[in-house]
Design a protein around this motif. Structure first.
Motif, PDB file in Angstrom:
ATOM      1  N   GLY A 196      -0.783  17.499  -7.849  1.00 30.63           N
ATOM      2  CA  GLY A 196      -1.696  18.022  -8.861  1.00 30.63           C
ATOM      3  C   GLY A 196      -2.995  18.530  -8.266  1.00 30.63           C
ATOM      4  O   GLY A 196      -3.185  18.576  -7.042  1.00 30.63           O
ATOM      5  N   ASP A 197      -3.924  18.888  -9.166  1.00 32.99           N
ATOM      6  CA  ASP A 197      -5.210  19.443  -8.751  1.00 32.99           C
ATOM      7  C   ASP A 197      -6.272  18.365  -8.526  1.00 32.99           C
ATOM      8  O   ASP A 197      -7.349  18.665  -8.000  1.00 32.99           O
ATOM      9  CB  ASP A 197      -5.728  20.424  -9.806  1.00 32.99           C
ATOM     10  N   GLU A 198      -6.020  17.131  -8.942  1.00 28.96           N
ATOM     11  CA  GLU A 198      -7.018  16.077  -8.794  1.00 28.96           C
ATOM     12  C   GLU A 198      -7.324  15.821  -7.320  1.00 28.96           C
ATOM     13  O   GLU A 198      -6.469  15.997  -6.451  1.00 28.96           O
ATOM     14  CB  GLU A 198      -6.528  14.786  -9.457  1.00 28.96           C
ATOM     15  N   SER A 199      -8.529  15.363  -7.050  1.00 28.04           N
ATOM     16  CA  SER A 199      -8.981  15.208  -5.665  1.00 28.04           C
ATOM     17  C   SER A 199      -8.132  14.214  -4.887  1.00 28.04           C
ATOM     18  O   SER A 199      -8.015  14.323  -3.653  1.00 28.04           O
ATOM     19  CB  SER A 199     -10.451  14.765  -5.638  1.00 28.04           C
ATOM     20  N   VAL A 200      -7.505  13.264  -5.553  1.00 28.30           N
ATOM     21  CA  VAL A 200      -6.701  12.262  -4.855  1.00 28.30           C
ATOM     22  C   VAL A 200      -5.534  12.894  -4.096  1.00 28.30           C
ATOM     23  O   VAL A 200      -5.079  12.370  -3.069  1.00 28.30           O
ATOM     24  CB  VAL A 200      -6.172  11.199  -5.846  1.00 28.30           C
ATOM     25  N   TYR A 201      -5.068  14.051  -4.541  1.00 32.03           N
ATOM     26  CA  TYR A 201      -3.899  14.662  -3.909  1.00 32.03           C
ATOM     27  C   TYR A 201      -4.195  15.232  -2.520  1.00 32.03           C
ATOM     28  O   TYR A 201      -3.264  15.630  -1.803  1.00 32.03           O
ATOM     29  CB  TYR A 201      -3.301  15.722  -4.825  1.00 32.03           C
ATOM     30  N   ALA A 202      -5.462  15.230  -2.128  1.00 32.80           N
ATOM     31  CA  ALA A 202      -5.792  15.644  -0.759  1.00 32.80           C
ATOM     32  C   ALA A 202      -5.152  14.714   0.266  1.00 32.80           C
ATOM     33  O   ALA A 202      -4.921  15.116   1.415  1.00 32.80           O
ATOM     34  CB  ALA A 202      -7.306  15.671  -0.573  1.00 32.80           C
ATOM     35  N   LEU A 234      -1.510   7.041  -8.663  1.00 31.79           N
ATOM     36  CA  LEU A 234      -1.815   8.420  -9.017  1.00 31.79           C
ATOM     37  C   LEU A 234      -2.127   8.516 -10.510  1.00 31.79           C
ATOM     38  O   LEU A 234      -1.972   7.536 -11.256  1.00 31.79           O
ATOM     39  CB  LEU A 234      -0.652   9.310  -8.603  1.00 31.79           C
ATOM     40  N   PRO A 235      -2.618   9.656 -10.999  1.00 32.18           N
ATOM     41  CA  PRO A 235      -3.116   9.733 -12.372  1.00 32.18           C
ATOM     42  C   PRO A 235      -2.124   9.208 -13.406  1.00 32.18           C
ATOM     43  O   PRO A 235      -0.945   9.543 -13.405  1.00 32.18           O
ATOM     44  CB  PRO A 235      -3.390  11.235 -12.554  1.00 32.18           C
ATOM     45  N   HIS A 236      -2.663   8.333 -14.261  1.00 36.64           N
ATOM     46  CA  HIS A 236      -1.952   7.781 -15.429  1.00 36.64           C
ATOM     47  C   HIS A 236      -0.792   6.851 -15.064  1.00 36.64           C
ATOM     48  O   HIS A 236       0.042   6.546 -15.920  1.00 36.64           O
ATOM     49  CB  HIS A 236      -1.487   8.906 -16.355  1.00 36.64           C
ATOM     50  N   ALA A 237      -0.734   6.386 -13.821  1.00 35.14           N
ATOM     51  CA  ALA A 237       0.223   5.339 -13.470  1.00 35.14           C
ATOM     52  C   ALA A 237      -0.238   4.029 -14.098  1.00 35.14           C
ATOM     53  O   ALA A 237      -1.441   3.751 -14.182  1.00 35.14           O
ATOM     54  CB  ALA A 237       0.328   5.193 -11.959  1.00 35.14           C
ATOM     55  N   LYS A 238       0.729   3.193 -14.508  1.00 35.28           N
ATOM     56  CA  LYS A 238       0.377   1.981 -15.253  1.00 35.28           C
ATOM     57  C   LYS A 238       1.118   0.761 -14.699  1.00 35.28           C
ATOM     58  O   LYS A 238       2.341   0.744 -14.631  1.00 35.28           O
ATOM     59  CB  LYS A 238       0.713   2.157 -16.739  1.00 35.28           C
ATOM     60  N   ALA A 239       0.322  -0.228 -14.307  1.00 29.68           N
ATOM     61  CA  ALA A 239       0.832  -1.555 -13.966  1.00 29.68           C
ATOM     62  C   ALA A 239       0.129  -2.513 -14.923  1.00 29.68           C
ATOM     63  O   ALA A 239      -0.821  -3.217 -14.563  1.00 29.68           O
ATOM     64  CB  ALA A 239       0.529  -1.900 -12.512  1.00 29.68           C
ATOM     65  N   ALA A 240       0.595  -2.537 -16.150  1.00 30.96           N
ATOM     66  CA  ALA A 240      -0.213  -3.057 -17.250  1.00 30.96           C
ATOM     67  C   ALA A 240      -0.131  -4.561 -17.464  1.00 30.96           C
ATOM     68  O   ALA A 240      -1.043  -5.145 -18.048  1.00 30.96           O
ATOM     69  CB  ALA A 240       0.160  -2.339 -18.547  1.00 30.96           C
ATOM     70  N   HIS A 241       0.946  -5.215 -17.017  1.00 36.10           N
ATOM     71  CA  HIS A 241       1.088  -6.630 -17.351  1.00 36.10           C
ATOM     72  C   HIS A 241       1.774  -7.389 -16.214  1.00 36.10           C
ATOM     73  O   HIS A 241       2.940  -7.129 -15.901  1.00 36.10           O
ATOM     74  CB  HIS A 241       1.945  -6.828 -18.614  1.00 36.10           C
ATOM     75  N   PHE A 242       1.064  -8.333 -15.582  1.00 35.86           N
ATOM     76  CA  PHE A 242       1.677  -9.299 -14.671  1.00 35.86           C
ATOM     77  C   PHE A 242       2.459  -8.633 -13.527  1.00 35.86           C
ATOM     78  O   PHE A 242       3.513  -9.125 -13.129  1.00 35.86           O
ATOM     79  CB  PHE A 242       2.611 -10.249 -15.431  1.00 35.86           C
ATOM     80  N   ALA A 243       1.946  -7.551 -12.998  1.00 36.69           N
ATOM     81  CA  ALA A 243       2.648  -6.824 -11.934  1.00 36.69           C
ATOM     82  C   ALA A 243       2.034  -7.142 -10.576  1.00 36.69           C
ATOM     83  O   ALA A 243       0.862  -7.528 -10.473  1.00 36.69           O
ATOM     84  CB  ALA A 243       2.583  -5.325 -12.189  1.00 36.69           C
ATOM     85  N   TYR A 244       2.849  -6.953  -9.513  1.00 36.49           N
ATOM     86  CA  TYR A 244       2.321  -6.974  -8.157  1.00 36.49           C
ATOM     87  C   TYR A 244       2.695  -5.668  -7.476  1.00 36.49           C
ATOM     88  O   TYR A 244       3.877  -5.297  -7.405  1.00 36.49           O
ATOM     89  CB  TYR A 244       2.879  -8.138  -7.326  1.00 36.49           C
ATOM     90  N   VAL A 245       1.668  -4.973  -6.972  1.00 32.15           N
ATOM     91  CA  VAL A 245       1.870  -3.694  -6.295  1.00 32.15           C
ATOM     92  C   VAL A 245       1.118  -3.760  -4.969  1.00 32.15           C
ATOM     93  O   VAL A 245      -0.112  -3.703  -4.937  1.00 32.15           O
ATOM     94  CB  VAL A 245       1.360  -2.512  -7.146  1.00 32.15           C
ATOM     95  N   GLY A 246       1.856  -3.893  -3.882  1.00 29.19           N
ATOM     96  CA  GLY A 246       1.234  -3.977  -2.566  1.00 29.19           C
ATOM     97  C   GLY A 246       1.833  -2.972  -1.607  1.00 29.19           C
ATOM     98  O   GLY A 246       3.056  -2.808  -1.554  1.00 29.19           O
TER      99      GLY A 246
END
Length: 227
Positions: free
Chosen positions: A9-15, A115-127
């Motif tokens: 996408g165009d968002e700065s994170v995609y650099a 990345l934009p609009h990604a959701k780890a909304a409840h009791f998740a582990y992301v490492g």
């Protein structure tokens, strides 16, 4: 291969994807990318932060990010406008949470890119992982990031019959844009899930899965008359 997982996408994170051809390559430079971003924009914490929020050193929080009370934000973290950190979220550090992304109650992030609009909304582990645009993790999804034998070798993945050494000893995996995993699913280290794939609840996922796939795990339930 990158296009099997992400539409840039165009968002700065995609650099961070500049020059990348393999989907895990941005993880190699995530720490530097975060520090460069904060250096360019300056560490920043809004004046109206609610009580009970712990903010460590070298953190950038944009205006328009929503932070609940009781959130822990570790060092070297970027939180963009529109991102949401709910009560009990634990950001251990080296995390980039892009526009509109959600880290929910009792979810933990460590060396991760949402990345934009990604959701780890409840009791998740992301490492040591990347969640693509509009990824949704059901409650209780855990992304294992270290081999159970604690090997110090880099985690290897197989793609189209070819084995790649990722060079990452800790590697949770890559979830492409629009991936949705059902509640209480677990992914093994180095999982690669192509964009717009759906995983049923309670699944144990490992290896590589193509885009636009349904990953279905069926339980067999016996009905026995009660005596």
């Amino acid at each position: 291969m990158l296009t099997d997982y992400f539409d840039l996408g165009d968002e700065s994170v995609y650099a961070i994807f500049e020059g990348a051809t393999l989907p895990w390559e941005p993880l190699h430079r995530l720490k530097d990318f975060i520090r460069e971003t904060i250096s360019a924009r300056g560490p920043r914490v809004p004046a109206d932060m609610p009580g009970g929020v712990h903010v460590d050193v070298n953190v950038f929080i944009a205006d328009g990010a929503h932070i609940d009370p009781g959130v822990f934000i570790g060092p070297n973290t970027v939180i963009e406008a529109g991102a949401e950190l709910r009560f009990g979220a634990y950001i251990r550090g080296d995390a980039y949470i892009a526009e509109g992304a959600v880290v929910g109650h009792d979810s933990e992030l460590k060396h991760a890119l949402l990345l934009p609009h990604a959701k780890a909304a409840h009791f998740a582990y992301v490492g040591d992982a990347i969640l693509g645009r509009d990824v949704n993790l059901g409650a209780g999804v855990k992304m294992a990031n270290v081999r159970v034998d604690r090997s110090k070798d880099g985690i290897k993945v197989r793609v189209n019959g070819e084995v790649h050494d990722t060079g990452l000893r800790k590697f949770g995996g890559i979830l492409g844009d629009g991936v949705s995993l059902g509640c209480n699913s677990v992914t093994s280290p180095g999982v690669l899930i192509g964009k717009h794939t759906i995983g049923y609840p309670l699944a144990s996922l490992q290896g590589t899965y193509p885009p636009n796939t349904v990953l279905q795990m069926k339980q067999q339930i016996r009905q026995i008359p009660r005596r």
